[in-house]
Structures are given as structure tokens and as C-alpha cells.
Design an enzyme around this catalytic site. Structure first.
Site, PDB file in Angstrom:
ATOM      1  N   SER A 261      24.383  34.600  70.097  1.00 26.46           N
ATOM      2  CA  SER A 261      25.140  33.559  70.780  1.00 26.46           C
ATOM      3  C   SER A 261      26.090  34.238  71.760  1.00 26.46           C
ATOM      4  O   SER A 261      26.260  35.452  71.742  1.00 26.46           O
ATOM      5  CB  SER A 261      25.948  32.762  69.764  1.00 26.46           C
ATOM      6  OG  SER A 261      26.983  33.580  69.234  1.00 26.46           O
ATOM      7  N   LYS A 262      26.714  33.424  72.600  1.00 28.91           N
ATOM      8  CA  LYS A 262      27.698  33.964  73.551  1.00 28.91           C
ATOM      9  C   LYS A 262      28.783  34.734  72.813  1.00 28.91           C
ATOM     10  O   LYS A 262      29.212  35.801  73.231  1.00 28.91           O
ATOM     11  CB  LYS A 262      28.332  32.805  74.336  1.00 28.91           C
ATOM     12  CG  LYS A 262      27.516  32.382  75.540  1.00 28.91           C
ATOM     13  CD  LYS A 262      28.338  32.549  76.817  1.00 28.91           C
ATOM     14  CE  LYS A 262      27.476  32.475  78.070  1.00 28.91           C
ATOM     15  NZ  LYS A 262      26.832  31.166  78.229  1.00 28.91           N
ATOM     16  N   ARG A 263      29.212  34.143  71.707  1.00 28.30           N
ATOM     17  CA  ARG A 263      30.296  34.773  70.957  1.00 28.30           C
ATOM     18  C   ARG A 263      29.846  36.099  70.337  1.00 28.30           C
ATOM     19  O   ARG A 263      30.574  37.077  70.347  1.00 28.30           O
ATOM     20  CB  ARG A 263      30.785  33.811  69.859  1.00 28.30           C
ATOM     21  CG  ARG A 263      32.258  33.971  69.553  1.00 28.30           C
ATOM     22  CD  ARG A 263      32.705  32.984  68.499  1.00 28.30           C
ATOM     23  NE  ARG A 263      32.763  33.620  67.192  1.00 28.30           N
ATOM     24  CZ  ARG A 263      32.775  32.931  66.050  1.00 28.30           C
ATOM     25  NH1 ARG A 263      32.702  31.628  66.077  1.00 28.30           N
ATOM     26  NH2 ARG A 263      32.854  33.574  64.909  1.00 28.30           N
ATOM     27  N   THR A 265      27.602  38.129  71.438  1.00 33.13           N
ATOM     28  CA  THR A 265      27.486  39.186  72.434  1.00 33.13           C
ATOM     29  C   THR A 265      28.860  39.709  72.826  1.00 33.13           C
ATOM     30  O   THR A 265      29.036  40.901  73.027  1.00 33.13           O
ATOM     31  CB  THR A 265      26.749  38.686  73.693  1.00 33.13           C
ATOM     32  OG1 THR A 265      27.410  37.528  74.189  1.00 33.13           O
ATOM     33  CG2 THR A 265      25.318  38.337  73.382  1.00 33.13           C
TER      34      THR A 265
END
Length: 498
Positions: A261-263, A265
Site C-alpha cells: 500500500s502507499k503507507r 511503501t
RNA sequence: GCCCCCAUCGUCUAGAGGCCCAGGACGUGGCCCUUUCAAGGCUAAAACCGGGGUUCGAAUCCCCGUGGGGGCACCA
């Protein structure tokens, strides 16, 4: 499996990313596999930019994409920068082509104009979700007589074009890795093909382009599998022959629990790891190492071969050995492959690649200076940025070594001073200051002092390199040079004396 | 909630009915080599998700369950 003379026919494949963010491992692997199978079969590899979403398109992401692909050694035969017979390779510039095809579908009764507003659609979707149904288009505008719809379009009413998906029966599609997949047509939605801004949506643009560009095999991410039935229907509606579909598994986060997820990464980058190609390059990973690593996540050759150069991969790559199950990324394995490729590099090449990392660490060095050093650090690095950590002391004028580091294991201060003093005498008196010539008298000195070689060498290592961990001591001394070694030993004596 | 996909050591994987009381690699432990750290060599522990079938025989085929993943936009 050796190729039996009549090898596979040339395939035309494509990588068609949407530049909305930094290029990551998953995209790189999809691109790599496409490239490999094209080269392997003597076919063509195209790059096509899917930028029909004006809101999300990011030109800097496109730059990052191109440089990332080039970094791992991919080249395309047709694409935005190199041109080709099917240009343009930007979907945003192919608007008219898609419009024409959408109209063709309408004429054939396979698509229809839809005047529902996003707000109306949202309400319908929400009630469907409340009823635990899979959200789908209501079918409202399907019923509008074509002439009436045509008239409303001509009157300038805002509209989209939707696919008229068959509602009866089922469709069976074949994926190379998964076999036949059968889905009820009632589950295939009347997806939007053309947006109200006139741009096509993926489902139309990509099918049209793949057909027009004569793509024979579509290798894309598994996230497209759910829309495969739709895509097959679109091909059928046009009366086109479908390509061979190959849906590659997704990469999971290192824990194996879900995709990045964005978080995730962001957190990963904080700990010095990253799934972005750009970051990996900066962290000291070799493109060869990264390529080898991702190639083997979802594909295998045989029981024994794991080291692959790009040339090997082109030679050995085979669609039949693709694995359909998701793979968790493992950075330990990246380090391993990277180390393998560092060791496989010619010393002069390694030196060349190391220069920027020394530069970044504040050491101005050239390839000639690095040459002797490379020889003794090559097996000691997993990543290039470890070079300066390991060998920075060669280029420092002064090194600050705390007194406690200069104490021999289990030795007193006096004994340590004596040891360094005697070693200094040897260093100064040696006719030839080379690794092999230094070692022998130093071993004799240890004997004479009644200490283990390791005890003495430990002191000298710390005094000369300033590091507990260093390349081999005598080779290091030789490279540091007699003058600096003398100075560092003298500094050690005075430090111990205080 | 609905649809789809997947399922072998912690991880990446080999295995296309007997070659498998399951092989390789990473990682982990031990040993060897060794001036440190690596590299290298040897070695150990470590897996066929569960249940039913089919078959003389199943990790391999089928079904169910479970688990995991993906998807359900005028994003790709």
C-alpha cells in the site's frame, strides 16, 4: 528444455503503463517479461503510454518510467520516444481513434450512449451495496431508442458511451497460466468505454490499441483478471481475434500479507528499503542484481540455475515456466543476487560504478586509485554504497581512533604500546613495503611478544584503518602507504600513552 | 456483500500419477578456511493447508472446506 530447431514464432508484446507515480518492482517485472519474450522470439516489444486520465497523469512519472526501464537494460522497438509504424504511442493522442471505434460499436448495437449523471450513478451504487449486490450499471439508458440518443448527443447533452454487455449465458476465456475461466455474463457490467471528456477508458483504449498494434500476447498484472471477460466481449463485439492472455501474479509485501500500500511503501523507505526502481539504484543495487531478482519472482528455469545475466534471461526465458501464485518480495534475496553480480563484475567495471558512491560519501577518487582497493573489497560488498563504508579510510588524511580501540584483546596498555612501537620499527625498516613483505615480520613479532597474531593484528587494524572490520590488513597497509601507516601508528602510540 | 484467482520449507521455488519418507536457492544454526569482516566449501533444522473421492499408486487429477490474494469507478 532445449529449443528444438523450430522455435516459437516472433511475438509482438507491449508494456503499457500509466505514469501516475514512481516505477516499482511489479511494473518493472511485467516490462521485463514482455521484453524477454520479445527478444527471445525475435519479435517486437512496444512501449505505450496510457495517459487517458488527465487528472492522474504525471510527466515526471513518465521520465522516471523511461529511466527505470533503461536502467535495467530494456529497450523498445516502438514507443513514444522512438516512434514506429503505429504511432502515436500516447493514448491521449489517439482520442479520435477511440471515438471512431466507440461509434462503430454503437452502430453495431454493441454499445450505447448513456446520459446518467455521476450523482445518479452513485446513488444506485450505494443502494446496491446496501443490498449486498455487486455494484453494476442499472441499464437505464440501454433502453433509449438509438435515434433519440443520437439526437440528445447532437443537442450537446453530456454523455458517455457504455458497452452493451450480453446479459444471457456465460463466457469462457483462456489465460495461459490459469486455463479456462468461465464467468456468467450477468456479472459483466455495462462499463464506460468513452468518458464525457471524450477520452477513452482503459477497457476501450487498450483493446483497440492492442488490436491495431497487432499485439499477439498480452502480459499484464493479475489485477486485470476480473475484467478479462469484459475485454473478451469487447474483442468479440469488434469481431477481432483475441491475443493470448497472460496474467502475471502480483507482488506481496515482505510479510506476504497483501500487496504494497502507499503507507507500506512510505514506511519501507524509512527503513532503507524500497520497491521503487529509482531508490534501488541510489541504494547501491546493480541493475543486473535487481533484474536477476525480479526475473525469478514468478518464473524459474530449472533446479540449479539462479544466476542470470540479461543475455541468459533472453536465452532461457519461457512463458511455460511462469508461476501463477503471488510472491512475497524478499530483500535479503536481493542482497544475495546483488552480491553475486558485484562479484561477477570485472574489477575495472566495479571501480567505475563505485566512483559515484565514493563521491557521495565525500571522497574524490578516480578509477586508478580505486583499482587496487576493488580487488580486496569486491567479495565484501552486497551493495555499492558499502564501498565507501568499507574503504573510506584509504582516502582520509587523519583518522580518529579512540584509545580503547587500540588496546589488544586481553592486553595491558603498556603491552599494547610496546606492540605498536615494535610494529612501527618494522614498518619503517622494511626495504619493500608490500603486503607479502609485511606479514612475515609481523607474525614473528607476535611470537616474540608472546601474543597471538590476531591480538597484534587487531591493534594494527584499528590503528591503521580506524575500523574493527576492514579489508585484509596487510593489503590495506600497502595501499595506505608507508608514510601514512607510520603516521597512524605514531598517533596510536601517543593516544595510548595519554 | 458479490465475482475471480491462488495454495510445496519462514521466503522464492522444482515437481506436469510411480523417479519424492519431496530437490535447489535465500535466510537461520554448526563445522572448515581465516588477522577482522566477507567470499568459498561442507553440514543441520525446515514444507506437500484439511477432508473426501478417482487410481494398483496422488504433492501431482476431481469435489468440498479452509486460508491467502485480487477485483467490484466517467482510475489504470
Amino acid at each position: 528444455m532445449p529449443n528444438q530447431g523450430n522455435s516459437a514464432p516472433p511475438l509482438r508484446v507491449r508494456f503499457s503503463p500509466s505514469p501516475t507515480g514512481l516505477t516499482h518492482l511489479g511494473s518493472a517485472r511485467t516490462a521485463l517479461y514482455n521484453f524477454l519474450i520479445a527478444r527471445k522470439t525475435g519479435g517486437a516489444f512496444l512501449l505505450r503510454i496510457e495517459d487517458t486520465d488527465q487528472k492522474r497523469y504525471d510527466p515526471s512519472a513518465e521520465q522516471d518510467l523511461i529511466s527505470s526501464l533503461k536502467w535495467i537494460g530494456l529497450e523498445w522497438d516502438e514507443g513514444p520516444d522512438v516512434g514506429g509504424p503505429h504511432k502515436p504511442y500516447y493514448q491521449s493522442q489517439r482520442k479520435d481513434i477511440y471515438r471512431k471505434h466507440a461509434e462503430e460499436l454503437i452502430e453495431k448495437g454493441k454499445a450505447f450512449y448513456c446520459f446518467c449523471s455521476p450523482e445518479e450513478l452513485k446513488v444506485v451504487r450505494e443502494t446496491q451495496q446496501k443490498r449486498h449486490e455487486q455494484p453494476h450499471y442499472s441499464g437505464l439508458c440501454r433502453k433509449i431508442p438509438p435515434q433519440e440518443a443520437q439526437q440528445r448527443v447532437q443537442n450537446g447533452e453530456s454523455h458517455v458511451v457504455r458497452f452493451k454487455a450480453p446479459k444471457e449465458g456465460s463466457i469462457t476465456v483462456t489465460d495461459l497460466l490459469r486455463g479456462e475461466i468461465t464467468v456468467e455474463n450477468s456479472k459483466v457490467d455495462d462499463m464506460v468505454l468513452l468518458k464525457s471528456d471524450g477520452h477513452a477508458v482503459y477497457h476501450l483504449a487498450t483493446m483497440v490499441d492492442d488490436h491495431l498494434m497487432q499485439i499477439t500476447h498480452v502480459l499484464r498484472g493479475e489485477e486485470w483478471l476480473p475484467s478479462l471477460p469484459l475485454h473478451a466481449h469487447i474483442y468479440e463485439a469488434f469481431g477481432w481475434q483475441q491475443p493470448v492472455w497472460v496474467h502475471l501474479s502480483v507482488f506481496l509485501k515482505p510479510s506476504g500479507k497483501g500487496k504494497m500500500s502507499k503507507r507500506d511503501t512510505a514506511e519501507m523507505r524509512l527503513t532503507g528499503q524500497s520497491i521503487f526502481m529509482k531508490d534501488l539504484a541510489g541504494m547501491g543495487y546493480l541493475p543486473e542484481g535487481v533484474t536477476n531478482w525480479i526475473a525469478l519472482m514468478g518464473w524459474s528455469y530449472d533446479d540449479h540455475t539462479e544466476f542470470f545475466t540479461m543475455k541468459d534471461l533472453i536465452d532461457k526465458f519461457d512463458l511455460a515456466k511462469l508461476n501463477p501464485s503471488p510472491a512475497a518480495i524478499d530483500f535479503k534475496k536481493l542482497d544475495h543476487f546483488n552480491g553475486l553480480h558485484i562479484r561477477a563484475l570485472a574489477q575495472s567495471e566495479l571501480a567505475k560504478r563505485l566512483i559515484p558512491y565514493f563521491d557521495k560519501a565525500g571522497f574524490k577518487v578516480d578509477a586508478a586509485q580505486l583499482a587496487p582497493i576493488v580487488a580486496i573489497i569486491q567479495t565484501r560488498m552486497a551493495t555499492l554504497d558499502e564501498g565507501p563504508e568499507l574503504a573510506g579510510f584509504f582516502f582520509k588524511e587523519e583518522i580518529a581512533v579512540p584509545a580503547e580501540m587500540l588496546l589488544g584483546k586481553g592486553m595491558t596498555v603498556a603491552a599494547s604500546i610496546e606492540a605498536v612501537r615494535r610494529a612501527l620499527e618494522i614498518v619503517e625498516s622494511l626495504p619493500e613495503f608490500s603486503a607479502t613483505k609485511i606479514e612475515e615480520p609481523m607474525r614473528a613479532l607476535a611470537d616474540d611478544l608472546g601474543v597471538k597474531a590476531g591480538q597484534l593484528f587487531g591493534i594494527l587494524r584499528n590503528a591503521v584503518t580506524g575500523q574493527e572490520v576492514s579489508p585484509p590488513l596487510f593489503e590495506s597497509m600497502e595501499i595506505v602507504g608507508r608514510k601514512k601507516v607510520v603516521a597512524r601508528l605514531q598517533a596510536a602510540i601517543s593516544k595510548l600513552g595519554n
